[in-house]
Write a protein that holds these residues in place. Structure first.
Motif, mmCIF file in Angstrom:
data_model
loop_
_atom_site.group_PDB
_atom_site.id
_atom_site.type_symbol
_atom_site.label_atom_id
_atom_site.label_comp_id
_atom_site.label_asym_id
_atom_site.label_seq_id
_atom_site.Cartn_x
_atom_site.Cartn_y
_atom_site.Cartn_z
ATOM 1 N N SER A 194 -1.926 16.846 12.516
ATOM 2 C CA SER A 194 -0.735 16.072 12.132
ATOM 3 C C SER A 194 -0.684 15.772 10.643
ATOM 4 C CB SER A 194 -0.702 14.756 12.919
ATOM 5 O OG SER A 194 -1.725 13.882 12.475
ATOM 6 N N LEU A 195 -1.821 15.877 9.952
ATOM 7 C CA LEU A 195 -1.846 15.625 8.507
ATOM 8 C C LEU A 195 -0.866 16.521 7.743
ATOM 9 C CD1 LEU A 195 -5.684 15.241 7.884
ATOM 10 C CD2 LEU A 195 -3.942 13.503 7.463
ATOM 11 N N PHE A 196 -0.609 17.695 8.285
ATOM 12 C CA PHE A 196 0.245 18.657 7.577
ATOM 13 C C PHE A 196 1.730 18.452 7.871
ATOM 14 C CE2 PHE A 196 -3.965 20.449 8.033
ATOM 15 C CZ PHE A 196 -4.231 20.891 6.746
ATOM 16 N N PHE A 197 2.056 17.456 8.720
ATOM 17 C CA PHE A 197 3.448 17.156 9.045
ATOM 18 C C PHE A 197 3.878 15.799 8.476
ATOM 19 C CE2 PHE A 197 2.132 20.249 12.163
ATOM 20 C CZ PHE A 197 3.228 21.074 12.281
ATOM 21 N N ALA A 198 3.200 15.348 7.429
ATOM 22 C CA ALA A 198 3.488 14.042 6.835
ATOM 23 C C ALA A 198 4.940 13.888 6.369
ATOM 24 C CB ALA A 198 2.535 13.770 5.675
ATOM 25 N N MET A 231 0.838 -1.196 0.000
ATOM 26 C CA MET A 231 0.000 0.000 0.000
ATOM 27 C C MET A 231 0.878 1.252 0.000
ATOM 28 S SD MET A 231 -2.791 -1.381 2.812
ATOM 29 C CE MET A 231 -4.083 -0.188 2.449
ATOM 30 N N PRO A 232 0.428 2.342 -0.629
ATOM 31 C CA PRO A 232 1.238 3.567 -0.699
ATOM 32 C C PRO A 232 1.378 4.224 0.663
ATOM 33 C CG PRO A 232 -0.936 3.924 -1.654
ATOM 34 C CD PRO A 232 -0.823 2.465 -1.389
ATOM 35 N N ARG A 233 2.606 4.417 1.108
ATOM 36 C CA ARG A 233 2.849 4.854 2.484
ATOM 37 C C ARG A 233 2.377 6.283 2.733
ATOM 38 N NH1 ARG A 233 8.634 5.066 5.708
ATOM 39 N NH2 ARG A 233 7.763 5.384 7.797
ATOM 40 N N ALA A 234 2.586 7.191 1.757
ATOM 41 C CA ALA A 234 2.180 8.588 1.966
ATOM 42 C C ALA A 234 0.669 8.678 2.168
ATOM 43 C CB ALA A 234 2.615 9.439 0.781
ATOM 44 N N ALA A 235 -0.080 7.969 1.343
ATOM 45 C CA ALA A 235 -1.541 7.974 1.491
ATOM 46 C C ALA A 235 -1.959 7.320 2.800
ATOM 47 C CB ALA A 235 -2.188 7.262 0.307
ATOM 48 N N LEU A 236 -1.167 6.355 3.270
ATOM 49 C CA LEU A 236 -1.485 5.684 4.531
ATOM 50 C C LEU A 236 -1.375 6.627 5.726
ATOM 51 C CD1 LEU A 236 0.234 2.220 3.996
ATOM 52 C CD2 LEU A 236 -2.197 2.595 4.456
ATOM 53 N N VAL A 237 -0.442 7.571 5.671
ATOM 54 C CA VAL A 237 -0.343 8.552 6.749
ATOM 55 C C VAL A 237 -1.638 9.350 6.842
ATOM 56 C CG1 VAL A 237 0.879 10.602 7.580
ATOM 57 C CG2 VAL A 237 2.166 8.719 6.565
ATOM 58 N N PRO A 260 -1.664 17.512 3.026
ATOM 59 C CA PRO A 260 -1.820 16.061 3.204
ATOM 60 C C PRO A 260 -1.791 15.319 1.886
ATOM 61 C CG PRO A 260 -3.445 17.273 4.512
ATOM 62 C CD PRO A 260 -2.762 18.276 3.635
ATOM 63 N N ALA A 261 -1.168 14.132 1.897
ATOM 64 C CA ALA A 261 -1.139 13.300 0.700
ATOM 65 C C ALA A 261 -2.561 12.889 0.325
ATOM 66 C CB ALA A 261 -0.277 12.068 0.943
#
Length: 443
Positions: free
Chosen positions: A339-343, A45-51, A227-228
């Motif tokens: 926290s979405l903005f600190f990915a 699974m894509p890690r950035a989208a997972l965050v 966010p991603a």
């Protein structure tokens, strides 16, 4: 409005105390923003989208709990369930992650229907208490083993199956030291111990070579970013696996359901008891609403692309800080959204900094082994088989199935555990027997 929604003063708290409790709970469980994407990314699974999915799933689910049940409980993708999703279902069984998300969705729907219909009591009581404890402890061993493997301390060996990794390798040495640091912080009851340990190991990684000419930790290009996108994960469920191979899918759904159910019930009981919110008869306040929130959260998590969202025992940290109402959860949800903005910073954390957290979380989950009466063989045997089978077979559902079958067989054969063998228990064991005999049926 706050008093009308959450009855803060009626519960003997204040808005300020609830906010502090929310900050404490978030600090205690914020490691999931790092750990969950790292685990599920191993399933492809894509890690950035997972965050994004992890933070959004935690925020929405916690708000559901806050407004439906008014309890100081925070929710996020569950440790143990995410490992089962990635390593047992996707990698172990070869199920694509899109199909695994469909299984999570089905689990959430069944979970909701069971709690609405009242069947939940039969399922809760079908599993002997010793096996419930063994399942939790076995998942702890499984997670710890995965952490040791990801950190390079445990490696494949042609003669002994597994062996000790190269402790002189800088990444493995950093991982080994990271386990000790994390254990020390947890033992000292340091606030947000696991998150602090991840941060310390990541900082140390700036000075440790990665063996390829660079450093283990590297600075991201930017600390803040939008966010991603969820698009790679959003509504990517595939129900084809369930239709094509129901015999393989059923034990997975059953495992998700039982782990989800027992995790949530245990957390609800433990946290509300510590907060002094239980009534005189030991009943959890707003239990039906809380479990409805949990089941809706499970459904939502599958739609946005992550493993099952559950209630977090780390909520006890916020309760210890004075949290008594859903306002604590609202604070936690707001912090997850922030926290979405600190990915970029989250994605820069190296794997060897996360792996010690898996080991320590596994150790903490193993605590439930103390609830097993090991002096009675008919109880100890199924429990120990469950504990051994999960990490050795690299499958939580296999360990659970072996334990259930052993409990039924020993109970019927010895006549000593018949009080734990309800018809539904025997039926659950039968499902796993069919699952294990599936290759025979398929010829």
């Amino acid at each position: 409005m706050i008093e009308r929604w959450f009855k803060v003063r009626q519960q003997g708290s204040t808005p300020g105390r609830e906010v502090v409790a929310g900050l404490t709970t978030f600090a205690a469980m914020a490691y999931i923003l790092v750990v969950n994407p790292a685990i599920l990314a191993d399933a492809g699974m894509p890690r950035a989208a997972l965050v994004t999915a992890t933070a959004l799933g935690a925020a929405v689910a916690t708000l559901l709990m806050a407004f439906l049940a008014n309890l100081p409980l925070a929710l996020a993708p569950g440790m143990g369930i995410n490992a089962f999703f990635a390593y047992a279902v996707c990698l172990g069984m070869g199920v694509p992650w899109q199909s695994a998300l469909a299984l999570v969705f089905i689990n959430g729907v069944i979970f909701l229907l069971l709690f609405v219909s009242g069947v939940r009591e039969r399922i809760v009581h079908a599993i002997p208490a010793s096996l419930k404890a063994a399942i939790c402890a076995g998942i702890g061993l499984f997670i710890a083993f995965i952490g040791l493997k990801n950190g390079g301390m445990v490696v494949a060996h042609p003669a002994t199956l597994v062996g000790l990794g190269d402790l002189t390798s800088p990444p493995v040495a950093l991982f080994s030291g990271g386990i000790l640091v994390t254990c020390i912080l947890v033992a000292r009851r340091t606030p947000a111990a696991i998150l602090c340990a991840i941060a310390l190991i990541s900082l140390a990684g700036f000075f440790v070579p990665d063996g390829a000419g660079g450093r283990i930790t590297r600075l991201p290009e930017t600390a803040l970013a939008m966010p991603a996108s969820l698009e790679p994960l959003f509504f990517k469920l595939d129900f084809g696996f369930v239709v094509r191979e129901p015999l393989r899918a059923l034990p997975v759904i059953l495992t998700l359901l039982l782990v989800d159910m027992f995790d949530n019930l245990g957390t609800l009981i433990g946290v509300t008891k510590r907060a002094g919110l239980m009534d005189a008869d030991g009943r959890v306040p707003n239990l039906s609403r809380a479990l409805t929130a949990d089941s809706l959260a499970a459904i939502f998590s599958s739609l946005i692309g992550t493993s099952t969202v559950v209630s977090y025992i780390e909520s006890a940290a916020g309760v210890q800080a004075g949290g008594r109402t859903g306002l604590t959860g609202v604070t936690v949800a707001a912090l997850f959204l922030l926290s979405l903005f600190f990915a970029p910073l989250i994605l820069a954390i190296p794997g060897v900094a996360v792996a010690p957290a898996l080991v320590v979380v596994g150790i903490l989950m193993f605590e439930s082994v103390t609830e097993i009466d090991l002096t009675r063989f008919e109880i100890a045997a199924p429990a120990v088989l469950t504990l051994l089978a999960m990490p050795v077979t690299f499958s939580i559902s296999t360990g659970m199935g072996i334990g259930l079958i052993a409990a039924v067989a020993i109970g019927l054969g010895s006549g000593r555990s018949r009080e734990n063998l309800k018809p539904f228990t025997i039926g659950l064991a039968g499902v796993f027997v069919l699952h294990f005999l599936e290759p025979l049926f398929l010829g």
